[in-house]
Design a protein around this motif. Structure first.
Motif, PDB file in Angstrom:
ATOM      1  N   LEU A   1      15.945  -0.060  -7.704  1.00  0.00           N
ATOM      2  CA  LEU A   1      15.173   0.473  -8.832  1.00  0.00           C
ATOM      3  C   LEU A   1      15.611  -0.064 -10.181  1.00  0.00           C
ATOM      4  O   LEU A   1      14.865   0.058 -11.161  1.00  0.00           O
ATOM      5  N   GLY A   2      16.802  -0.623 -10.254  1.00  0.00           N
ATOM      6  CA  GLY A   2      17.339  -1.051 -11.533  1.00  0.00           C
ATOM      7  C   GLY A   2      18.335  -0.032 -12.040  1.00  0.00           C
ATOM      8  O   GLY A   2      18.195   1.177 -11.804  1.00  0.00           O
ATOM      9  N   ALA A   3      19.331  -0.506 -12.755  1.00  0.00           N
ATOM     10  CA  ALA A   3      20.415   0.370 -13.194  1.00  0.00           C
ATOM     11  C   ALA A   3      19.956   1.448 -14.160  1.00  0.00           C
ATOM     12  O   ALA A   3      20.596   2.494 -14.298  1.00  0.00           O
ATOM     13  N   GLU A   4      18.815   1.229 -14.838  1.00  0.00           N
ATOM     14  CA  GLU A   4      18.348   2.186 -15.841  1.00  0.00           C
ATOM     15  C   GLU A   4      17.564   3.353 -15.224  1.00  0.00           C
ATOM     16  O   GLU A   4      17.319   4.363 -15.889  1.00  0.00           O
ATOM     17  N   ALA A   5      17.142   3.211 -13.977  1.00  0.00           N
ATOM     18  CA  ALA A   5      16.332   4.252 -13.341  1.00  0.00           C
ATOM     19  C   ALA A   5      17.197   5.466 -13.010  1.00  0.00           C
ATOM     20  O   ALA A   5      18.253   5.345 -12.404  1.00  0.00           O
ATOM     21  N   VAL A   6      16.736   6.644 -13.405  1.00  0.00           N
ATOM     22  CA  VAL A   6      17.463   7.889 -13.105  1.00  0.00           C
ATOM     23  C   VAL A   6      16.915   8.436 -11.788  1.00  0.00           C
ATOM     24  O   VAL A   6      16.030   9.287 -11.758  1.00  0.00           O
ATOM     25  N   HIS A   7      17.456   7.945 -10.691  1.00  0.00           N
ATOM     26  CA  HIS A   7      16.904   8.298  -9.376  1.00  0.00           C
ATOM     27  C   HIS A   7      17.515   9.549  -8.786  1.00  0.00           C
ATOM     28  O   HIS A   7      16.969  10.121  -7.834  1.00  0.00           O
ATOM     29  N   GLN A   8      18.668   9.978  -9.277  1.00  0.00           N
ATOM     30  CA  GLN A   8      19.330  11.194  -8.792  1.00  0.00           C
ATOM     31  C   GLN A   8      19.583  11.160  -7.290  1.00  0.00           C
ATOM     32  O   GLN A   8      19.586  12.184  -6.614  1.00  0.00           O
ATOM     33  N   GLY A   9      19.760   9.944  -6.777  1.00  0.00           N
ATOM     34  CA  GLY A   9      20.111   9.783  -5.366  1.00  0.00           C
ATOM     35  C   GLY A   9      18.963   9.890  -4.404  1.00  0.00           C
ATOM     36  O   GLY A   9      19.178  10.003  -3.193  1.00  0.00           O
ATOM     37  N   LEU A  10      17.715   9.813  -4.881  1.00  0.00           N
ATOM     38  CA  LEU A  10      16.559   9.997  -4.003  1.00  0.00           C
ATOM     39  C   LEU A  10      15.468   8.967  -4.274  1.00  0.00           C
ATOM     40  O   LEU A  10      15.110   8.713  -5.436  1.00  0.00           O
ATOM     41  N   LEU A  11      14.936   8.411  -3.226  1.00  0.00           N
ATOM     42  CA  LEU A  11      13.764   7.536  -3.298  1.00  0.00           C
ATOM     43  C   LEU A  11      12.921   7.764  -2.053  1.00  0.00           C
ATOM     44  O   LEU A  11      13.432   7.761  -0.929  1.00  0.00           O
TER      45      LEU A  11
ATOM     46  N   ASP B   1       0.812  -1.214   0.000  1.00  0.00           N
ATOM     47  CA  ASP B   1       0.000   0.000   0.000  1.00  0.00           C
ATOM     48  C   ASP B   1       0.852   1.274   0.000  1.00  0.00           C
ATOM     49  O   ASP B   1       0.347   2.357   0.280  1.00  0.00           O
ATOM     50  N   LEU B   2       2.125   1.152  -0.343  1.00  0.00           N
ATOM     51  CA  LEU B   2       3.001   2.310  -0.385  1.00  0.00           C
ATOM     52  C   LEU B   2       3.326   2.693  -1.821  1.00  0.00           C
ATOM     53  O   LEU B   2       3.429   1.838  -2.697  1.00  0.00           O
ATOM     54  N   ALA B   3       3.484   3.986  -2.041  1.00  0.00           N
ATOM     55  CA  ALA B   3       3.927   4.483  -3.336  1.00  0.00           C
ATOM     56  C   ALA B   3       5.429   4.713  -3.265  1.00  0.00           C
ATOM     57  O   ALA B   3       5.947   5.217  -2.267  1.00  0.00           O
ATOM     58  N   VAL B   4       6.120   4.333  -4.312  1.00  0.00           N
ATOM     59  CA  VAL B   4       7.560   4.541  -4.406  1.00  0.00           C
ATOM     60  C   VAL B   4       7.806   5.667  -5.405  1.00  0.00           C
ATOM     61  O   VAL B   4       7.432   5.572  -6.575  1.00  0.00           O
ATOM     62  N   ILE B   5       8.420   6.736  -4.951  1.00  0.00           N
ATOM     63  CA  ILE B   5       8.662   7.928  -5.772  1.00  0.00           C
ATOM     64  C   ILE B   5      10.161   8.180  -5.788  1.00  0.00           C
ATOM     65  O   ILE B   5      10.797   8.221  -4.736  1.00  0.00           O
ATOM     66  N   TYR B   6      10.717   8.339  -6.984  1.00  0.00           N
ATOM     67  CA  TYR B   6      12.155   8.587  -7.066  1.00  0.00           C
ATOM     68  C   TYR B   6      12.450   9.689  -8.076  1.00  0.00           C
ATOM     69  O   TYR B   6      11.626  10.019  -8.930  1.00  0.00           O
ATOM     70  N   GLY B   7      13.649  10.265  -7.933  1.00  0.00           N
ATOM     71  CA  GLY B   7      14.045  11.378  -8.804  1.00  0.00           C
ATOM     72  C   GLY B   7      13.902  12.712  -8.093  1.00  0.00           C
ATOM     73  O   GLY B   7      13.006  12.893  -7.252  1.00  0.00           O
TER      74      GLY B   7
END
Length: 285
Positions: free
Chosen positions: A105-115, A48-54
């Motif tokens: 997140l996987g190597a392709e995800a552009v997370h910019q150091g934040l999740l 029931d959680l949303a995962v937000i990154y970037g």
């Protein structure tokens, strides 16, 4: 429909959050320094959680304060750039290595150091729409998260009064979609409905002009007389509007392209349609 000025969003209850993780210090309300943490604190979230990154997506989730934000996993440099947003937020902070985010997140995800792990946005209904800009979007089974994310970003930029999607044929409103929306997910009121045709009936009863965007439309959107409020209905790429959706529209309008390419990606078509509709409504004001 609610009158302008009435707050449309219900807040999540203060107690609506997970128990704190063991052996992980909770962040203070005024997060001045990065907290010590470990990769062990970085665990799989509950369903029931949303995962937000970037960067943009996480920053706007914290700024908008429409959802309950629980745990922030950040590299030390990325965390330093979020101190203002964290100052008054009760969010548990975990300092992690970039590789930890890559593994999650996987190597392709552009997370910019934040999740960020957070609760889903508060559920809204058709009756929660506040007519301000006079424009609403309805998405007829558009399922690609990149397209929907881009549409939500555009919707937030145009300050639309709502974005209507169907519950069964819509992407998950986190992850890739939230990253593509670049913060727009937090600002565009999102309404999930079981039946789009029924929702269009409700909007029609409430005085909305229902305009379906269709390449086979009898008139161009530029030549279509719009009235406030208007709902623009967009269909999925390739499939277009479903038959029943088309029947519920008052007008079917096309986007005329003067160049050699006669069609646009649905998210680009949405941006063009909102530009034309905004201009038409502003001329009437």
């Amino acid at each position: 429909m609610k009158k302008p000025g009435k707050p449309p969003f219900s807040r999540a209850k203060d107690g609506d959050r997970r128990p704190p993780a063991r052996n992980v210090p909770a962040s203070p309300r005024n997060a001045g320094k990065p907290l010590a943490g470990s990769d062990a604190a970085f665990r799989r979230p509950a369903p029931d959680l949303a995962v937000i990154y970037g960067g943009h997506a996480v920053r706007e989730a914290l700024r908008a304060n429409r959802r309950k934000c629980l745990d922030l996993f950040a590299t030390a440099p990325a965390l330093e750039r979020l101190q203002a947003e964290l100052a008054d937020r009760d969010v548990k902070v975990h300092v992690v290595a970039p590789e930890t985010l890559d593994a999650r997140l996987g190597a392709e995800a552009v997370h910019q150091g934040l999740l960020l792990e957070a609760r889903p946005l508060p559920a809204l209904d058709i009756t929660d729409i506040e007519v301000k800009s006079g424009l609403v979007l309805a998405l007829d089974q558009i399922t690609d998260p990149h397209n929907v994310g881009a549409i939500l970003r555009t919707a937030a930029a145009f300050a639309v009064d709502g974005v209507i999607v169907t519950e069964r044929h819509a992407p998950d409103f986190s992850g890739v979609l939230a990253k593509t929306a670049s913060g727009g997910l937090e600002h565009a009121p999102l309404i999930e409905v079981v039946n789009l045709a029924r929702a269009l009936d409700q909007l029609g009863d409430a005085g909305f002009l229902r305009v379906g965007l269709d390449s086979e439309g009898s008139a161009s959107l530029e030549d279509t007389v719009l009235s406030r409020p208007t709902v623009l209905v967009l269909g999925a790429e390739g499939k277009g509007l479903r038959r029943l959706t088309r029947e519920k529209c008052d007008v079917l309008a096309r986007l005329d392209m003067p160049g050699a390419i006669k069609s646009l990606n649905v998210s680009n078509a949405c941006a063009v349609a909102l530009t034309l509709a905004r201009q038409a409504l502003n001329q009437q004001a």
